[in-house]
Design a protein around this motif. Structure first.
Motif, PDB file in Angstrom:
ATOM      1  N   LEU A 112      22.115 -20.681   4.785  1.00 19.36           N
ATOM      2  CA  LEU A 112      23.213 -19.766   5.041  1.00 19.36           C
ATOM      3  C   LEU A 112      23.415 -18.974   3.759  1.00 19.36           C
ATOM      4  CD1 LEU A 112      25.872 -21.916   6.900  1.00 19.36           C
ATOM      5  CD2 LEU A 112      24.567 -20.033   7.804  1.00 19.36           C
ATOM      6  N   LYS A 113      23.349 -17.648   3.826  1.00 15.95           N
ATOM      7  CA  LYS A 113      23.499 -16.844   2.623  1.00 15.95           C
ATOM      8  C   LYS A 113      24.840 -17.115   1.954  1.00 15.95           C
ATOM      9  CE  LYS A 113      20.510 -13.123   4.282  1.00 15.95           C
ATOM     10  NZ  LYS A 113      20.438 -11.716   4.683  1.00 15.95           N
ATOM     11  N   ARG A 138      17.010 -23.376  13.918  1.00 13.64           N
ATOM     12  CA  ARG A 138      18.355 -23.184  14.454  1.00 13.64           C
ATOM     13  C   ARG A 138      18.823 -21.740  14.258  1.00 13.64           C
ATOM     14  NH1 ARG A 138      20.603 -29.234  12.654  1.00 13.64           N
ATOM     15  NH2 ARG A 138      19.140 -30.318  14.026  1.00 13.64           N
ATOM     16  N   GLY A 139      17.893 -20.829  14.510  1.00 13.31           N
ATOM     17  CA  GLY A 139      18.196 -19.408  14.513  1.00 13.31           C
ATOM     18  C   GLY A 139      18.126 -18.718  13.181  1.00 13.31           C
ATOM     19  N   ASP A 182      24.407 -15.458  15.510  1.00 14.16           N
ATOM     20  CA  ASP A 182      25.688 -14.807  15.256  1.00 14.16           C
ATOM     21  C   ASP A 182      25.801 -14.363  13.798  1.00 14.16           C
ATOM     22  OD1 ASP A 182      26.432 -15.335  17.857  1.00 14.16           O
ATOM     23  OD2 ASP A 182      27.600 -17.123  17.353  1.00 14.16           O
ATOM     24  N   ASP A 183      26.743 -13.438  13.546  1.00 13.05           N
ATOM     25  CA  ASP A 183      26.953 -12.919  12.195  1.00 13.05           C
ATOM     26  C   ASP A 183      27.252 -14.023  11.192  1.00 13.05           C
ATOM     27  OD1 ASP A 183      26.636 -10.442  13.313  1.00 13.05           O
ATOM     28  OD2 ASP A 183      28.750  -9.885  13.256  1.00 13.05           O
ATOM     29  N   ASP A 238      21.658 -12.556  10.923  1.00 14.93           N
ATOM     30  CA  ASP A 238      21.918 -12.178  12.314  1.00 14.93           C
ATOM     31  C   ASP A 238      21.000 -11.098  12.852  1.00 14.93           C
ATOM     32  OD1 ASP A 238      23.004 -10.308  10.595  1.00 14.93           O
ATOM     33  OD2 ASP A 238      24.702  -9.844  11.884  1.00 14.93           O
ATOM     34  N   ASP A 239      19.959 -10.714  12.118  1.00 12.24           N
ATOM     35  CA  ASP A 239      19.014  -9.729  12.646  1.00 12.24           C
ATOM     36  C   ASP A 239      18.214 -10.332  13.803  1.00 12.24           C
ATOM     37  OD1 ASP A 239      19.790  -7.916  10.724  1.00 12.24           O
ATOM     38  OD2 ASP A 239      18.180  -8.465   9.338  1.00 12.24           O
ATOM     39  N   THR A 240      17.933  -9.517  14.821  1.00  9.64           N
ATOM     40  CA  THR A 240      17.051  -9.968  15.900  1.00  9.64           C
ATOM     41  C   THR A 240      15.645 -10.147  15.351  1.00  9.64           C
ATOM     42  OG1 THR A 240      18.364  -8.806  17.555  1.00  9.64           O
ATOM     43  CG2 THR A 240      16.129  -9.427  18.178  1.00  9.64           C
TER      44      THR A 240
END
Length: 225
Positions: free
Chosen positions: A4-5, A40-41, A207-208, A213-215
């Protein structure tokens, strides 16, 4: 697996496998490559190529154990080393898999990142679901990826013509962190996987709050022997 940034820390995803069809003890190896290692995304490889490999042992009783290593990049090159064991089986049309996994990051620059989870994954027909709970971590308890975090997922997969397969996954990360310090970092993500043979094309969106959150469009290849 955790970048997480906003926390400065995170399927080609570790996914549940049913061991209910095993008929004898077996040792297998796997190798894979992906254009972007997502967990996880969230990218674990700075949206770049990652390679991985692992060794697994499984017995006819349903017990299994294994290890896996993959290349990562959270701003500096490193590796993720996973160690896991568990038990899988079936009851009627229901399949289950319960176990423990430890994520270790031995490279310089990844200090205080190791953590462990207990998990349960189930399936019924084309539907699947899972939950993972962090029980030990080098991160502070009130920080993201500390103890007490929960990750939930649900999925649906089905066959397409010409030996293609399609999988849909939604996951949600519920962090047991101090919102006053870290803000709202809980997030959901959705992924579509189109597979044929050893190849998979994935589209992922988080999510943001994930900080990533980039596709993402990812091509992956993997094989076992």
């Amino acid at each position: 697996m955790k970048t997480l940034k906003l926390a400065a820390l995170a399927v080609a995803v570790l996914s549940a496998t049913s061991f209910s069809s095993l008929v004898q003890a077996d040792i297998s190896a796997n190798f894979g490559a992906t254009s972007n290692y997502l967990w996880r995304g969230v990218t674990q490889s700075s949206n770049d190529v990652s390679v991985s490999g692992g060794i697994d042992y499984s017995s006819e009783s349903g017990f299994y154990a294994g290890t896996w290593i993959g290349s990562i990049d959270w701003g500096v090159d490193g590796t993720e080393n996973d160690f896991y064991l568990g038990y899988g089986g079936e009851s009627g049309d229901f399949t289950y898999d319960v176990g423990y996994i430890y994520y270790m990051y031995p490279a310089t620059g990844y200090e205080d990142s190791d953590f462990g989870e207990v998990y349960f994954n189930g399936g019924y027909g084309a539907f699947s679901f899972g939950v993972a709970y962090t029980i030990n971590s080098q991160a502070d308890d009130d920080a993201p990826f500390g103890t007490g975090d929960l990750y939930y997922s649900v999925g649906y997969g089905f066959d397409l013509p010409n030996e293609f397969g399609l999988g849909l996954t939604y996951g949600y990360y519920d962090f047991d962190s101090d919102d006053a310090v870290y803000g709202d970092v809980d997030y959901g993500h959705f992924q579509i996987d189109l597979s044929k043979g050893d190849f998979t094309l994935s589209v992922s969106k988080a999510d943001d709050e994930s900080g990533d959150d980039d596709t993402k469009f990812v091509v992956s290849w993997g094989t076992s022997f």
